[in-house]
Write an enzyme that holds these catalytic residues in place. Structure first.
Site, short mmCIF file in Angstrom:
data_model
loop_
_atom_site.label_atom_id
_atom_site.label_comp_id
_atom_site.label_asym_id
_atom_site.label_seq_id
_atom_site.Cartn_x
_atom_site.Cartn_y
_atom_site.Cartn_z
N ARG A 1 0.66 -1.09 0.11
CA ARG A 1 0.25 -0.18 0.09
C ARG A 1 1.14 0.87 -0.01
O ARG A 1 2.24 1.32 0.72
CB ARG A 1 -0.98 -0.05 1.08
N CYS B 1 -0.06 5.16 1.24
CA CYS B 1 -0.81 6.67 1.69
C CYS B 1 -0.26 7.96 1.25
O CYS B 1 0.67 7.72 1.95
CB CYS B 1 -1.36 5.48 2.57
#
Length: 126
Positions: free
Chosen positions: A103, A105
């Site tokens: 991920r 972010c």
């Protein structure tokens, strides 16, 4: 060969793009903002409600491709306020409970329709 994935259980594309594309054994899901698929309107309730709606939209598209969120290998999370990261992370963790995807972010200055969050996703299909 690419295959377009589309479902009424997630918001229709608001521009010249597909909800998702399958090619080369991977599913590429376009960034989802917190639009209610039934109304096309932004959900109310702040970052928590918007995060859940985005993840539910992603889940619906992934399921339309015949897989589950467990097959996700990468997500990118765009949030309007990095101060909301803890709230987003807690809700996100409830959708990716085992072997979560890689991920990224990042905080961004603006998202479509004033959304507080947008997430895109790549998953294995084969």
């Amino acid at each position: 060969m690419k295959k377009v994935i589309s479902t009424a259980k997630a918001p229709a594309a608001i521009g010249p793009y597909s909800q998702a594309i399958v090619t080369g054994g991977l599913l590429f899901v376009s960034g989802q903002i917190p639009l209610d698929p039934a109304t096309g309107e932004m959900v109310e309730g702040g970052i928590e409600a918007q995060t859940r709606r985005v993840l539910d939209n992603l889940k619906a598209i992934v399921e339309a491709a015949g897989i589950s969120l467990a097959r996700a290998v990468k997500t990118t999370v765009y949030i309007a306020d990095i101060g909301d990261f803890g709230k987003v992370n807690e809700i996100y963790g409830g959708y990716f409970t085992e072997n979560p995807p890689a991920r990224v972010c990042v905080e961004v200055s603006n998202l479509p329709k004033g959304a507080l969050i947008e997430i895109d996703l790549i998953a294995e299909v084969g």
